[in-house]
Design a protein around this motif. Sequence first.
Motif, PDB file in Angstrom:
ATOM      1  N   ARG A 156      39.371  41.554  34.477  1.00 54.69           N
ATOM      2  CA  ARG A 156      40.804  41.451  34.766  1.00 54.69           C
ATOM      3  C   ARG A 156      41.653  42.200  33.755  1.00 54.69           C
ATOM      4  O   ARG A 156      42.638  42.855  34.095  1.00 54.69           O
ATOM      5  CB  ARG A 156      41.224  39.973  34.797  1.00 54.69           C
ATOM      6  CG  ARG A 156      40.663  39.193  35.969  1.00 54.69           C
ATOM      7  CD  ARG A 156      41.366  37.870  36.170  1.00 54.69           C
ATOM      8  NE  ARG A 156      41.378  37.023  35.002  1.00 54.69           N
ATOM      9  CZ  ARG A 156      40.898  35.782  34.964  1.00 54.69           C
ATOM     10  NH1 ARG A 156      40.316  35.265  36.055  1.00 54.69           N
ATOM     11  NH2 ARG A 156      40.980  35.052  33.882  1.00 54.69           N
ATOM     12  N   GLY A 157      41.291  42.110  32.483  1.00 54.81           N
ATOM     13  CA  GLY A 157      42.059  42.793  31.452  1.00 54.81           C
ATOM     14  C   GLY A 157      42.011  44.298  31.603  1.00 54.81           C
ATOM     15  O   GLY A 157      43.026  44.983  31.417  1.00 54.81           O
ATOM     16  N   MET A 158      40.846  44.837  31.927  1.00 49.19           N
ATOM     17  CA  MET A 158      40.721  46.274  32.086  1.00 49.19           C
ATOM     18  C   MET A 158      41.539  46.756  33.280  1.00 49.19           C
ATOM     19  O   MET A 158      42.219  47.786  33.216  1.00 49.19           O
ATOM     20  CB  MET A 158      39.257  46.676  32.262  1.00 49.19           C
ATOM     21  CG  MET A 158      39.051  48.188  32.287  1.00 49.19           C
ATOM     22  SD  MET A 158      37.315  48.653  32.497  1.00 49.19           S
ATOM     23  CE  MET A 158      37.070  48.241  34.228  1.00 49.19           C
ATOM     24  N   TRP A 159      41.482  46.004  34.373  1.00 52.02           N
ATOM     25  CA  TRP A 159      42.268  46.370  35.550  1.00 52.02           C
ATOM     26  C   TRP A 159      43.759  46.315  35.234  1.00 52.02           C
ATOM     27  O   TRP A 159      44.519  47.207  35.628  1.00 52.02           O
ATOM     28  CB  TRP A 159      41.933  45.436  36.712  1.00 52.02           C
ATOM     29  CG  TRP A 159      40.706  45.825  37.463  1.00 52.02           C
ATOM     30  CD1 TRP A 159      39.489  46.156  36.927  1.00 52.02           C
ATOM     31  CD2 TRP A 159      40.565  45.934  38.872  1.00 52.02           C
ATOM     32  NE1 TRP A 159      38.593  46.440  37.924  1.00 52.02           N
ATOM     33  CE2 TRP A 159      39.225  46.311  39.130  1.00 52.02           C
ATOM     34  CE3 TRP A 159      41.412  45.720  39.947  1.00 52.02           C
ATOM     35  CZ2 TRP A 159      38.735  46.513  40.420  1.00 52.02           C
ATOM     36  CZ3 TRP A 159      40.930  45.904  41.239  1.00 52.02           C
ATOM     37  CH2 TRP A 159      39.611  46.297  41.473  1.00 52.02           C
ATOM     38  N   ALA A 160      44.173  45.276  34.552  1.00 50.03           N
ATOM     39  CA  ALA A 160      45.589  45.178  34.181  1.00 50.03           C
ATOM     40  C   ALA A 160      45.967  46.314  33.233  1.00 50.03           C
ATOM     41  O   ALA A 160      47.082  46.841  33.293  1.00 50.03           O
ATOM     42  CB  ALA A 160      45.867  43.828  33.525  1.00 50.03           C
ATOM     43  N   GLY A 161      45.030  46.699  32.350  1.00 55.46           N
ATOM     44  CA  GLY A 161      45.281  47.820  31.465  1.00 55.46           C
ATOM     45  C   GLY A 161      45.442  49.121  32.228  1.00 55.46           C
ATOM     46  O   GLY A 161      46.278  49.964  31.874  1.00 55.46           O
ATOM     47  N   MET A 162      44.651  49.303  33.285  1.00 55.49           N
ATOM     48  CA  MET A 162      44.800  50.490  34.123  1.00 55.49           C
ATOM     49  C   MET A 162      46.164  50.503  34.798  1.00 55.49           C
ATOM     50  O   MET A 162      46.810  51.547  34.925  1.00 55.49           O
ATOM     51  CB  MET A 162      43.685  50.530  35.160  1.00 55.49           C
ATOM     52  CG  MET A 162      42.303  50.737  34.562  1.00 55.49           C
ATOM     53  SD  MET A 162      40.951  50.463  35.741  1.00 55.49           S
ATOM     54  CE  MET A 162      41.198  51.837  36.858  1.00 55.49           C
ATOM     55  N   SER A 163      46.617  49.334  35.202  1.00 62.29           N
ATOM     56  CA  SER A 163      47.951  49.241  35.787  1.00 62.29           C
ATOM     57  C   SER A 163      49.022  49.520  34.732  1.00 62.29           C
ATOM     58  O   SER A 163      50.005  50.227  34.985  1.00 62.29           O
ATOM     59  CB  SER A 163      48.164  47.848  36.389  1.00 62.29           C
ATOM     60  OG  SER A 163      49.464  47.708  36.915  1.00 62.29           O
TER      61      SER A 163
END
Length: 439
Positions: A156-163
């Motif tokens: 989740r953190g990586m995806w949010a970081g991509m966003s």
Amino acid sequence: MNSPLRKAPAPPRSPDQSRKALAASAIGNFVEWYDFAVYGYSAPVIAKLFFPSSDQTTALLATLAILGTTFLFRPLGGIYFGRLGDRAGRRNALAAVVLLMGVSTVLIGLLPTYASIGASAPILLVLLRLLQGFSSGGEYSGASTFLSEHAPQHRRGMWAGMSAATTTLPFTAAALVVLSLSTASHQAYAAWTWRIPFLIAGPLALVGLYIRLRLEDSPVYRQLEQTGAVEQSSIGQVLRHYRREVFLVFGIASLNGVGFYTVSSYVPTYLTSTVGLGQTVALTANCIALCVYSVLAPLLGRLGDVHGRRPVLLAGATGLTTLAVPAYLLIGQGSWATAVLGQLLLIGPLVAVASVVAIAQAELFPTQIRYTGSAIGYNAAYAIFGGTAPFAGAFLVAQLHSPIAPAFYLLAMGTLSLPVVTRFPETSRLPLNRPYNRR
């Protein structure tokens, strides 16, 4: 309270829908931040066209004050779109947000100037900026909610970081557009081509609307709909039962807002108006710093997945507090290289904070009130602290006559946020479909 969520499994997550959710979050963030970036980078010409004054500092302060005033409507937009997203679905709320943002930005590009209609010009500018603020109040928290509910739990953190990375790319794009137009012809830019960057927001918004309308809602939200557990709670109930979580979001988002708008919106103006660098040098230095931000965001988001949000957040807050003054000492040296290095000193710790803000605001709340709760805390912080950062920086320079004066605001915000950061709970392992507990 027992919840039907305990009895019904979440609908399966489609990999194709998850990828589309990431694309939808990215395009929405791009439109939102592009619109704000264009205004920040266009501040010098807007100051001359909408606030004619013999005192350029006064005109610039008025222009930056409007940038801050816009944020006053973000909490209202956050409440409106947050409740809409919790009651009618994340997708529907996010589609409305991107359309409203695009329309308001295009209208700014069509506005007559002070020379044409007098005092009505800045009044109309303020109204459209307030409309932008209202719409942006529903964007980032909604996109974070939507994306976190589609992402695999351990990433989740990586995806949010991509966003989060897509919140800086618009500043780079806006800087390049403004730079190319202003350098091609200074006369034409001051007369009419300054409008082009605002008009570009129209087709961008239509692309975002198309992508978002083709999405399904998140699995955990569809689970609520299937079990009849969609919450019709009021703002008062959210603040009564989850005020601690709202305050935590407010605390970390305040630091993030000051840091982000200091680097993205104020530093280019600071480099030209205070340090004396040319616009080309200032914008290219800022573009490099923001590109580094985009690279680091998913990496530090992933670090939070592995080691937890709290240590990443603590490192970022400490870094922003201790490096604020050294960073501005470098930025104010008057060369392109030191302008880049000074901004990079801030970028690392800023990304650490931003990567946690991007995902923790969703992880702190149960599904039924996630959009509303995160939007209240996040947008209240940006209204009070984030939007005032460029104005505060310019004001401190004017009052203190010190090139490092803007660092004092960031230093103060970092110091005030540390007690909140040290008490921040670890959220990386919390399930997103936990029940709404009326405590």
